[in-house]
Design a protein around this motif. Structure first.
Motif: not given
Length: 396
Positions: A57-62, A75-76, A216-220, A277-279
């Motif tokens: 679920e993380m690719a939408v939940g985060v 959810g958007e 949040g760092g690279p990759g997202v 997530r922390p950022g």
């Protein structure tokens, strides 16, 4: 008393450097260590079971942590590896072979996005690159005039990366919608430093990343799609995570989900999702209004300090027109920038911009003053010479 400075202890690098480069890479929160440890524990202890215990679920939940920062709803938002990929997913929803096939952009757009859309010409796209008269802003009227009944997509940055100029996104969206075009608003350089409300703007798509102001760092990267659009769009860039029944492993064409999962594709980037997530948690606690108020004070201080020393500033003077960066085009700026880095003053240099100084909510006004004083010292003492030949004038 600056209440936002209570967050400084959450960012270890601030104790050993003057960190003024959040427009490029935000400072890392110390809680990222714990987040990555939690990822490693989940993998080590739960193994493949981790997918059904939160990973899937993380690719939408985060993305729900990004949503309030841009005025979206839970959810958007779907999360991807970088903004170029989000643009590719959007573009793959459209057919460039018909009469409506024009893409309108400005030549001040971030190069990666220009490169991507120019390559869409092989699929039938026509790209109109609207030139700017200077390196700070483009002519809005000229840009709006380029958006006509043959326009399909308008990729535009809310904040220009070189100059930090805030674009009139509402005017562009209204013009595009009037002629039936779609707008892709890149909010990468805006989110986390200026208020953004994608719902109020009515924009079709918004993209950005957590790398910079969101710490949040690279990759997202994140992709917002206006809630009335997902059911009618079918990305050609897709994959099993977008399928209604991914673990049925069904052959043939995809039965695509009609929510944010429908804009995903292959296996998600779980470690980066943990790291960001922390950022996001901190930014949501601090609040964009407080960040914007402090940012305007610090950028004003930098702008006036640079101008007082006779340096060109490639950023709007009007605080309502600029976001979180001041681009200082002093003499021999590339060499000066390298010496600043050697002195642990972290900034960056960009051609046609200069030295980009980007204070965030965790910075102090004294750090802004110190950066300018060090530029002056480097020029006065000739310390720049160790990094580059003869002194040259500021770029024009």
């Amino acid at each position: 008393m600056d209440d936002l400075l209570r967050w400084r202890n959450e960012f270890p690098i601030l104790a050993r450097s003057t960190y003024l480069i959040s427009n490029s890479l935000g400072a890392m929160p110390k809680a990222v260590y714990e987040a990555m440890h939690a990822y490693a524990d989940s993998w080590a202890e739960r193994g493949v079971r981790a997918w059904e215990e939160g990973w899937w679920e993380m690719a939408v939940g985060v993305g729900d942590q990004v949503a309030p920062l841009i005025g979206a709803q839970p959810g958007e938002i779907s999360l991807h590896q970088n903004v170029t990929i989000t643009q590719a997913v959007i573009a793959s929803c459209f057919d460039f072979r018909g009469p409506r096939n024009k893409i309108v952009m400005t030549n001040l757009e971030f190069p990666s996005i220009q490169y991507f859309y120019h390559e869409q010409r092989r699929l039938g796209a026509r790209v109109e690159l609207v030139p700017a008269s200077d390196d700070v802003r483009f002519d809005l009227g000229q840009f709006l005039a380029a958006i006509d009944e043959t326009t399909l997509l308008v990729p535009i940055s809310q904040v220009l990366f070189r100059s930090s100029y805030i674009v009139d996104a509402r005017a562009i969206i209204e013009r595009a919608h009037k002629v039936g075009a779609h707008v892709i608003l890149d909010v990468f350089q805006g989110t986390g430093t200026i208020p953004i409300d994608v719902a109020s703007l009515g924009v079709d798509f918004a993209v950005g990343g957590v790398l910079k102001w969101l710490c949040g760092g690279p990759g997202v990267a994140y992709l917002y799609v206006r809630n009335d659009l997902p059911a009618s769009l079918r990305p050609a860039i897709t994959g099993w995570i977008a399928h209604q029944r991914p673990f049925a492993f069904e052959p043939g064409a995809i039965d695509r989900r009609e929510d944010s999962f429908g804009f995903l594709n292959g296996t998600p980037h779980i470690p980066a999702l943990y790291a960001c997530r922390p950022g996001l948690e901190i930014l949501n606690k601090v609040g964009i209004a407080a960040i914007r108020e402090k940012s305007m004070r610090m950028t004003k201080r930098l702008f006036e300090g640079a101008r007082a020393r006779g340096w060109r500033v490639n950023t709007p003077e009007n605080p309502a027109e600029r976001a979180g960066t001041i681009s200082v085009d002093c003499p021999n700026a590339p060499a000066v920038a390298r010496e600043l880095l050697a002195r642990e003053i972290l900034i960056d240099y960009r051609p046609k911009a200069g030295i980009r100084i980007s204070p965030h909510f965790y910075n102090t006004e004294e750090e802004c003053d110190y950066a300018l004083s060090q530029i002056a010292d480097i020029l006065d003492t000739g310390a720049w010479k160790k990094h580059g030949g003869d002194l040259v004038a500021a770029s024009k």
